[in-house]
Design a protein around this motif. Structure first.
Motif, PDB file in Angstrom:
ATOM      1  N   ARG A   1       0.623  -0.738   0.048  1.00  0.00           N
ATOM      2  CA  ARG A   1      -0.009   0.029   0.068  1.00  0.00           C
ATOM      3  C   ARG A   1       1.028   1.398   0.139  1.00  0.00           C
ATOM      4  NH1 ARG A   1      -4.046  -2.740   4.479  1.00  0.00           N
ATOM      5  NH2 ARG A   1      -5.126  -4.366   3.043  1.00  0.00           N
ATOM      6  N   ALA A   2       2.189   1.306   0.331  1.00  0.00           N
ATOM      7  CA  ALA A   2       2.907   2.116   0.487  1.00  0.00           C
ATOM      8  C   ALA A   2       3.668   2.669  -0.717  1.00  0.00           C
ATOM      9  CB  ALA A   2       4.423   2.261   1.397  1.00  0.00           C
ATOM     10  N   ASN A   3       3.100   1.710  -1.442  1.00  0.00           N
ATOM     11  CA  ASN A   3       3.867   1.562  -3.237  1.00  0.00           C
ATOM     12  C   ASN A   3       2.330   1.753  -4.017  1.00  0.00           C
ATOM     13  OD1 ASN A   3       7.195   0.972  -3.781  1.00  0.00           O
ATOM     14  ND2 ASN A   3       6.205   0.003  -2.284  1.00  0.00           N
ATOM     15  N   VAL A   4       1.995   2.618  -3.864  1.00  0.00           N
ATOM     16  CA  VAL A   4       0.269   2.922  -4.235  1.00  0.00           C
ATOM     17  C   VAL A   4      -0.645   3.837  -4.494  1.00  0.00           C
ATOM     18  CG1 VAL A   4      -2.329   2.045  -4.977  1.00  0.00           C
ATOM     19  CG2 VAL A   4       0.186  -0.687  -4.730  1.00  0.00           C
ATOM     20  N   ALA A   5      -0.401   4.542  -4.793  1.00  0.00           N
ATOM     21  CA  ALA A   5      -1.492   6.095  -4.916  1.00  0.00           C
ATOM     22  C   ALA A   5      -2.703   6.381  -5.003  1.00  0.00           C
ATOM     23  CB  ALA A   5       0.065   7.163  -5.298  1.00  0.00           C
ATOM     24  N   ILE A   6      -3.874   6.370  -5.152  1.00  0.00           N
ATOM     25  CA  ILE A   6      -4.748   6.884  -4.938  1.00  0.00           C
ATOM     26  C   ILE A   6      -5.270   7.739  -5.509  1.00  0.00           C
ATOM     27  CG2 ILE A   6      -7.366   5.119  -4.664  1.00  0.00           C
ATOM     28  CD1 ILE A   6      -5.981   3.209  -3.416  1.00  0.00           C
ATOM     29  N   VAL A   7      -5.952   8.726  -5.632  1.00  0.00           N
ATOM     30  CA  VAL A   7      -7.001   9.673  -6.082  1.00  0.00           C
ATOM     31  C   VAL A   7      -8.700   9.456  -6.542  1.00  0.00           C
ATOM     32  CG1 VAL A   7      -6.480  11.966  -6.774  1.00  0.00           C
ATOM     33  CG2 VAL A   7      -4.871  10.995  -6.322  1.00  0.00           C
ATOM     34  N   SER A   8      -9.450   9.886  -5.841  1.00  0.00           N
ATOM     35  CA  SER A   8     -10.625   9.205  -6.256  1.00  0.00           C
ATOM     36  C   SER A   8     -11.757  10.444  -5.857  1.00  0.00           C
ATOM     37  CB  SER A   8     -11.165   8.029  -4.336  1.00  0.00           C
ATOM     38  OG  SER A   8     -10.797   8.742  -3.426  1.00  0.00           O
ATOM     39  N   GLN A   9     -12.354   9.842  -6.484  1.00  0.00           N
ATOM     40  CA  GLN A   9     -13.179  10.632  -6.522  1.00  0.00           C
ATOM     41  C   GLN A   9     -14.191  11.545  -5.205  1.00  0.00           C
ATOM     42  OE1 GLN A   9     -17.652   9.652  -7.735  1.00  0.00           O
ATOM     43  NE2 GLN A   9     -18.727  10.836  -6.968  1.00  0.00           N
ATOM     44  N   GLU A  10     -14.529  10.845  -3.513  1.00  0.00           N
ATOM     45  CA  GLU A  10     -14.364  11.408  -2.528  1.00  0.00           C
ATOM     46  C   GLU A  10     -12.917  11.139  -1.593  1.00  0.00           C
ATOM     47  OE1 GLU A  10     -16.152  10.090   1.450  1.00  0.00           O
ATOM     48  OE2 GLU A  10     -16.541   8.115   0.090  1.00  0.00           O
ATOM     49  N   VAL A  11     -12.619  12.955  -1.909  1.00  0.00           N
ATOM     50  CA  VAL A  11     -11.639  13.246  -1.200  1.00  0.00           C
ATOM     51  C   VAL A  11     -10.900  13.381   0.574  1.00  0.00           C
ATOM     52  CG1 VAL A  11      -9.436  15.011  -1.969  1.00  0.00           C
ATOM     53  CG2 VAL A  11     -10.864  14.766  -3.412  1.00  0.00           C
ATOM     54  N   TYR A  12     -10.345  12.718   0.700  1.00  0.00           N
ATOM     55  CA  TYR A  12     -10.519  12.873   2.344  1.00  0.00           C
ATOM     56  C   TYR A  12      -9.045  13.477   3.014  1.00  0.00           C
ATOM     57  CZ  TYR A  12     -12.804   8.225   1.482  1.00  0.00           C
ATOM     58  OH  TYR A  12     -13.766   7.316   0.871  1.00  0.00           O
TER      59      TYR A  12
ATOM     60  N   LEU B   1       0.607  27.199   3.709  1.00  0.00           N
ATOM     61  CA  LEU B   1       0.746  26.785   4.160  1.00  0.00           C
ATOM     62  C   LEU B   1      -0.257  26.006   5.234  1.00  0.00           C
ATOM     63  CD1 LEU B   1       4.797  24.741   3.140  1.00  0.00           C
ATOM     64  CD2 LEU B   1       2.006  24.964   1.723  1.00  0.00           C
ATOM     65  N   ASP B   2       0.055  26.795   6.049  1.00  0.00           N
ATOM     66  CA  ASP B   2      -0.365  26.743   7.610  1.00  0.00           C
ATOM     67  C   ASP B   2      -1.937  26.983   7.808  1.00  0.00           C
ATOM     68  OD1 ASP B   2       2.023  26.297   8.917  1.00  0.00           O
ATOM     69  OD2 ASP B   2       2.608  28.583   8.741  1.00  0.00           O
ATOM     70  N   THR B   3      -2.548  27.120   6.621  1.00  0.00           N
ATOM     71  CA  THR B   3      -3.940  27.259   6.137  1.00  0.00           C
ATOM     72  C   THR B   3      -5.310  25.780   6.887  1.00  0.00           C
ATOM     73  OG1 THR B   3      -3.875  28.516   4.699  1.00  0.00           O
ATOM     74  CG2 THR B   3      -5.766  27.566   4.979  1.00  0.00           C
ATOM     75  N   GLU B   4      -5.488  25.940   7.901  1.00  0.00           N
ATOM     76  CA  GLU B   4      -7.184  25.032   7.918  1.00  0.00           C
ATOM     77  C   GLU B   4      -7.837  24.960   7.225  1.00  0.00           C
ATOM     78  OE1 GLU B   4      -6.186  23.230  10.867  1.00  0.00           O
ATOM     79  OE2 GLU B   4      -5.017  24.674  11.952  1.00  0.00           O
ATOM     80  N   VAL B   5      -7.947  23.409   6.738  1.00  0.00           N
ATOM     81  CA  VAL B   5      -8.827  23.047   5.669  1.00  0.00           C
ATOM     82  C   VAL B   5      -9.727  23.026   6.214  1.00  0.00           C
ATOM     83  CG1 VAL B   5      -7.066  22.396   4.456  1.00  0.00           C
ATOM     84  CG2 VAL B   5      -8.269  20.271   5.799  1.00  0.00           C
ATOM     85  N   GLY B   6     -10.553  22.518   8.066  1.00  0.00           N
ATOM     86  CA  GLY B   6     -11.516  22.631   8.215  1.00  0.00           C
ATOM     87  C   GLY B   6     -12.184  20.769   8.355  1.00  0.00           C
ATOM     88  N   GLU B   7     -13.229  20.039   9.033  1.00  0.00           N
ATOM     89  CA  GLU B   7     -13.797  19.433   9.134  1.00  0.00           C
ATOM     90  C   GLU B   7     -13.609  18.457   7.838  1.00  0.00           C
ATOM     91  OE1 GLU B   7     -16.264  16.476  11.520  1.00  0.00           O
ATOM     92  OE2 GLU B   7     -16.484  18.224  11.551  1.00  0.00           O
ATOM     93  N   ARG B   8     -13.342  17.470   7.180  1.00  0.00           N
ATOM     94  CA  ARG B   8     -13.846  17.217   5.832  1.00  0.00           C
ATOM     95  C   ARG B   8     -13.388  18.549   4.682  1.00  0.00           C
ATOM     96  NH1 ARG B   8     -18.890  16.643   5.820  1.00  0.00           N
ATOM     97  NH2 ARG B   8     -18.851  17.196   7.269  1.00  0.00           N
ATOM     98  N   GLY B   9     -12.155  19.174   5.202  1.00  0.00           N
ATOM     99  CA  GLY B   9     -12.035  20.173   3.947  1.00  0.00           C
ATOM    100  C   GLY B   9     -12.782  20.997   3.595  1.00  0.00           C
ATOM    101  N   MET B  10     -13.754  20.839   4.397  1.00  0.00           N
ATOM    102  CA  MET B  10     -15.512  22.139   3.926  1.00  0.00           C
ATOM    103  C   MET B  10     -14.506  23.411   3.691  1.00  0.00           C
ATOM    104  SD  MET B  10     -17.647  21.469   6.410  1.00  0.00           S
ATOM    105  CE  MET B  10     -19.086  21.568   5.919  1.00  0.00           C
ATOM    106  N   ARG B  11     -13.376  24.048   4.197  1.00  0.00           N
ATOM    107  CA  ARG B  11     -12.979  25.324   3.581  1.00  0.00           C
ATOM    108  C   ARG B  11     -12.277  25.445   2.205  1.00  0.00           C
ATOM    109  NH1 ARG B  11     -10.403  27.579   9.380  1.00  0.00           N
ATOM    110  NH2 ARG B  11     -12.073  27.143  10.636  1.00  0.00           N
ATOM    111  N   LEU B  12     -12.193  24.272   2.220  1.00  0.00           N
ATOM    112  CA  LEU B  12     -11.587  24.650   0.341  1.00  0.00           C
ATOM    113  C   LEU B  12     -12.628  24.137  -0.680  1.00  0.00           C
ATOM    114  CD1 LEU B  12      -7.757  22.729   0.835  1.00  0.00           C
ATOM    115  CD2 LEU B  12      -8.824  24.822   1.249  1.00  0.00           C
ATOM    116  N   SER B  13     -12.567  24.287  -1.930  1.00  0.00           N
ATOM    117  CA  SER B  13     -13.646  24.465  -2.871  1.00  0.00           C
ATOM    118  C   SER B  13     -13.343  22.761  -2.904  1.00  0.00           C
ATOM    119  CB  SER B  13     -13.192  24.987  -4.350  1.00  0.00           C
ATOM    120  OG  SER B  13     -12.562  24.136  -5.485  1.00  0.00           O
ATOM    121  N   GLY B  14     -14.109  22.234  -3.929  1.00  0.00           N
ATOM    122  CA  GLY B  14     -14.104  20.609  -4.681  1.00  0.00           C
ATOM    123  C   GLY B  14     -12.782  20.304  -5.236  1.00  0.00           C
ATOM    124  N   GLY B  15     -12.522  21.741  -6.619  1.00  0.00           N
ATOM    125  CA  GLY B  15     -11.327  21.283  -6.840  1.00  0.00           C
ATOM    126  C   GLY B  15     -10.283  21.788  -6.361  1.00  0.00           C
ATOM    127  N   GLN B  16     -10.134  22.296  -5.590  1.00  0.00           N
ATOM    128  CA  GLN B  16      -8.656  22.636  -4.428  1.00  0.00           C
ATOM    129  C   GLN B  16      -8.481  21.427  -3.474  1.00  0.00           C
ATOM    130  OE1 GLN B  16     -10.363  26.120  -2.495  1.00  0.00           O
ATOM    131  NE2 GLN B  16      -9.725  27.504  -3.868  1.00  0.00           N
TER     132      GLN B  16
END
Length: 580
Positions: free
Chosen positions: A416-427, A469-484
């Motif tokens: 798993r350390a050698n596989v990177a996954i980018v999915s529709q649902e961003v964690y 870089l120190d910007t807080e993204v909020g729970e589940r990244g709520m402070r960022l847009s979907g594209g960001q």
């Protein structure tokens, strides 16, 4: 998770005190303090007897002063050792409970995907918090003193029989009554708390689901509906707690009443013996104190019933997790990931989920350094294949290998350390942009982070915000847009620098403009890497080196975009359907 029969009390104490015994010096210190406390408690009735029978009749003021001083010193020593016992018991308790909680958390996160699919998040949280806290009552001064008091019980019981066997025999009649009440209410209280803990877990899960789906609730104006659902669970918990409280409310006064009966017997018989001249008033006062010392272990044991029963219920729920074993595990001779220089090969792979077969003899390969696209209608098995490639599940039959090494022989962590996954649902974790980008590589420098942000076309945005870089993204990244959020995920995958990249519908939830902006970042991610791309929009996979078409869990076509269009088969139908 299924409920099991309640575990034994002995198994529970063995589990809890297994951590206590790792710090024996604390346990020894507490036992020593409790022993001294018991001895001091034994001295106090003797001082009281001496004052009443000796000092007062002689009217010796000097002796009275010295006796009171001895009494106060004894009381002060009692207070000091009570403080030491309480403080060091708290230290021992907190150390042990923290270790148990860490062990349980580690056991949970080591479970495989199937475990989490069958478990409720809120219920797991309750087991990690409230259920562990209930076990803490077992490591307390009251609980430990029960053990010491048993020795006191035997010693003082012998003493009161020696002083006056008739009164001792009479008061001993009440002891079986206390144990009888204990046995009657033990099962009732345990069962009531079992039901209460179950509904509390349901309540926690309902709260967790509601708070994580608040956008859905708001958009469908279903606040009243959710409040009603929560109210039903909360009401069930209320009824179960009232039931437990009723049994507890009957149990405690019953024990107190039996104790008062014992004291009444002593007062009645003691008064008769005093009238006859066979007993002094001071001796009766001391005798009553000693009887209280005999009753104390039974009374404290009985009063601890509720705590023990609650703890036993919680231990049963915790034990369900400690006994759980992941199905997907390393082979005994597991090797490190071999690298990816040739191909990832899937040969006749089948997989079933809940007795429903999802994959039927899937065969294709993913050439190293090439982009392979996986397309098909929803439910055809595309995402299932990505889960097979990281062994989130084990296949039923067939073979998956990396450069000729069977996936079952590769260590899970290395794979798993050698596989990177980018999915529709961003964690996203609740932290800063820096925390999220370097999540898979914690030793990455800021220079490394800025480099991958640039490749992900996110550096301009991060430079433009005050905290960077120190910007807080909020729970589940709520402070960022979907594209960001998607570009943060791409930057994270770039920083991981894994040999195999899996894109699972990575742009499916984005509009056309956002998708075009992110496509450049994805191109940077896939450059010179082996990749498997699952795409809903077939226009995004036209340049793939090969396209594998799935239908009902089977590979029905393979080829390039143009060759598949020319074949006028399943792929051509999917492609043309998107532009009709």
């Amino acid at each position: 998770m299924k409920n099991e029969d309640a575990p034994s009390i002995g198994a529970m104490f063995k589990f809890v005190f297994g951590t206590v015994l790792k710090r024996r010096w604390l346990l020894v210190l507490n036992v020593l303090a409790l022993t001294i406390i018991t001895m001091l408690q034994f001295v106090l009735p003797q001082v009281e007897k001496y004052i009443i029978d000796k000092v007062i009749p002689e009217k010796n003021f000097s002796l009275l002063v010295w006796t009171i001083i001895i009494l106060l010193v004894t009381a002060a020593l009692l207070a000091i050792f009570n403080f030491l016992s309480t403080y060091y018991m708290t230290v021992m308790s907190q150390n042990s409970i923290t270790e148990l909680r860490n062990q349980l958390f580690g056991q949970i996160i080591r479970q495989d995907t199937a475990f989490f699919e069958s478990s409720k998040t809120g219920d797991l949280m309750t087991r990690l918090t409230s259920d562990i806290n209930n076990l803490q009552s077992l490591i307390s001064a009251n609980m430990l003193s029960v053990v010491g008091n048993m020795f006191t019980f035997v010693g003082v019981l012998g003493l009161i029989y020696y002083i006056n066997w008739q009164m001792a025999l009479a008061v001993s009649v009440t002891f079986p009554l206390m144990f009888l009440v204990y046995r009657i209410f033990r099962t009732r209280i345990r069962d009531a708390f079992q039901r209460a803990r179950t509904t509390q877990g349901l309540m926690s899960n309902q709260m967790q689901q509601t708070l994580t789906q608040i956008d859905l609730i708001k958009s469908y104006t279903s606040e009243n509906q959710e409040s009603t659902r929560f109210g039903k669970v909360a009401d069930a918990n209320r009824k179960n707690m009232i039931s437990a409280g009723f049994n507890q409310a009957v149990f405690n006064p019953s024990i107190d009443t039996i104790n008062y009966v014992g004291i009444a017997i002593i007062l009645f018989m003691g008064a008769i013996f005093i009238m006859r001249g066979d007993l002094t008033v001071g001796a009766l006062v001391a005798y009553i104190s000693y009887v209280a010392m005999v009753q104390a272990p039974i009374q404290s044991l009985s009063r601890l019933l509720n705590q023990v029963q609650q703890a036993n219920v919680s231990f049963g729920r915790i034990q369900q997790i400690t006994k759980a074993e992941p199905v997907v595990i390393d082979a005994k001779d597991a090797v490190e990931f071999p690298g990816l220089h040739q191909t990832v090969n899937l040969q006749d792979v089948t997989f079933s989920y809940h007795d429903s077969q999802i994959l039927h003899g899937v065969t294709f390969d993913i050439p190293a350094g090439k982009t392979t696209a996986l397309v098909g209608r929803s439910g055809s098995g595309k995402t299932t294949i990505t889960r097979m490639l990281t062994r989130l599940y084990d296949i039923d039959s067939g073979e998956i290998d990396y450069d000729g090494i069977s996936i079952s022989n590769i260590a899970l962590h290395s794979l798993r350390a050698n596989v990177a996954i980018v999915s529709q649902e961003v964690y996203m974790i609740d932290g800063t942009i820096r925390d999220n980008v370097r999540y898979g590589r914690l030793n990455a420098s800021d220079d490394d982070i800025w480099e991958v942000l640039k490749l992900a076309d996110l550096d301009s945005f991060v430079h433009s915000i005050p905290d960077g870089l120190d910007t807080e993204v909020g729970e589940r990244g709520m402070r960022l847009s979907g594209g960001q959020k998607q570009r943060v995920a791409i930057a994270r995958a770039l920083l991981k620098d894994a040999p195999l990249i899996i894109l699972d519908e990575a742009t499916a939830s984005l509009d056309n403009e956002s998708e075009k902006a992110i496509q450049h970042a994805l191109d940077n991610l896939l450059t010179n890497r082996t990749s498997l791309v699952i795409a809903h929009r077939l226009s995004t996979v036209q340049n793939a080196d090969q396209i594998v078409v799935l239908q009902d869990g089977k590979v029905v076509e393979r080829g390039t975009h143009q060759s598949l269009l020319d074949a006028k088969g399943a792929y051509a139908q999917l492609y043309n359907a998107q532009f009709e």
